[in-house]
Design an enzyme around this catalytic site. Sequence first.
Site, PDB file in Angstrom:
ATOM      1  N   GLU A   1      -0.932  -7.957   5.734  1.00  0.00           N
ATOM      2  CA  GLU A   1      -0.653  -8.181   7.162  1.00  0.00           C
ATOM      3  C   GLU A   1      -1.939  -8.196   7.979  1.00  0.00           C
ATOM      4  OE1 GLU A   1      -0.480  -5.496   5.548  1.00  0.00           O
ATOM      5  OE2 GLU A   1      -1.008  -3.772   6.799  1.00  0.00           O
TER       6      GLU A   1
ATOM      7  N   CYS B   1       0.831  -1.206   0.000  1.00  0.00           N
ATOM      8  CA  CYS B   1       0.000   0.000   0.000  1.00  0.00           C
ATOM      9  C   CYS B   1       0.871   1.264   0.000  1.00  0.00           C
ATOM     10  CB  CYS B   1      -0.990  -0.055   1.155  1.00  0.00           C
ATOM     11  SG  CYS B   1      -2.420   0.985   0.845  1.00  0.00           S
TER      12      CYS B   1
ATOM     13  N   HIS C   1      -3.416  -4.845   1.932  1.00  0.00           N
ATOM     14  CA  HIS C   1      -2.789  -5.035   3.248  1.00  0.00           C
ATOM     15  C   HIS C   1      -2.708  -6.523   3.637  1.00  0.00           C
ATOM     16  CE1 HIS C   1      -2.384  -0.970   5.100  1.00  0.00           C
ATOM     17  NE2 HIS C   1      -3.163  -0.664   4.071  1.00  0.00           N
TER      18      HIS C   1
HETATM   19  N1  GLN Z   1      -3.618   6.426   0.830  1.00  0.00           N
HETATM   20  C1  GLN Z   1      -2.361   6.156   1.482  1.00  0.00           C
HETATM   21  C2  GLN Z   1      -1.211   6.932   0.848  1.00  0.00           C
HETATM   22  O1  GLN Z   1      -1.403   7.615  -0.088  1.00  0.00           O
HETATM   23  C3  GLN Z   1      -2.031   4.695   1.466  1.00  0.00           C
HETATM   24  C4  GLN Z   1      -3.030   3.937   2.296  1.00  0.00           C
HETATM   25  C5  GLN Z   1      -2.500   2.716   2.936  1.00  0.00           C
HETATM   26  O2  GLN Z   1      -1.288   2.478   3.019  1.00  0.00           O
HETATM   27  N2  GLN Z   1      -3.399   1.941   3.440  1.00  0.00           N
HETATM   28  O3  GLN Z   1      -0.121   6.852   1.312  1.00  0.00           O
END
Ligand code: GLN
Length: 193
Positions: free
Chosen positions: A172, A77, A170
Amino acid sequence: MRVGVLALQGAFIEHEHKLQALAVEPVEVRMPEDLLGLDGLIIPGGESTTIGKLATAYGLVEPLRDFAQHKPTWGTCAGMIFLAKDIGIDRQPILGVMDITVNRNAFGRQIDSFERDLVMPALGAQPYHAIFIRAPIVTRAGDGVEVLATLDDGRIVAVRQRHLLATAFHPELTDDLRLHRLFVDGIGKDQHS
Ligand code: GLN
């Protein structure tokens, strides 16, 4: 095997628990010297602008870039955003080591979190239940970037480029250990090559 988890902000503790479940003792990375002797690194989800700011403040951007250029590194992410070569924003610090273009917050506000069962042949026949939280997507995968998973509409959410792995969701936060095992197994191979 020593695997680090970047522990500046975000979901690093959950990644540590997954590594422990695979009998790998995680090392929390907060300072450049924490990277010494590591065989691999996970960059967790969280907020990529905050991770970038803290990494800059701790003098970690260059050491992390050096590390990710040579050693197995997995971004989830916000971590995926941090690894990308291009996020369409100049001001935000990123490592720029993986040949992908990433669009942050790609799913908009109304559906900014959702779950999907993904077909991921690299993990076997059983679908992988993926949790997306204000997730990015990969809008361009460069030469040598292997697509590991897409949504039904074809949007790319997991990629691998040699020793680098990136997932928009995610891993994890689920009980499924297969992605962590894929990453750890890759480190084992890297050590023997
Ligand atoms: N929207 C977040 C970002 O731009 C990422 C979201 C996340 O890691 N769950 O960093």
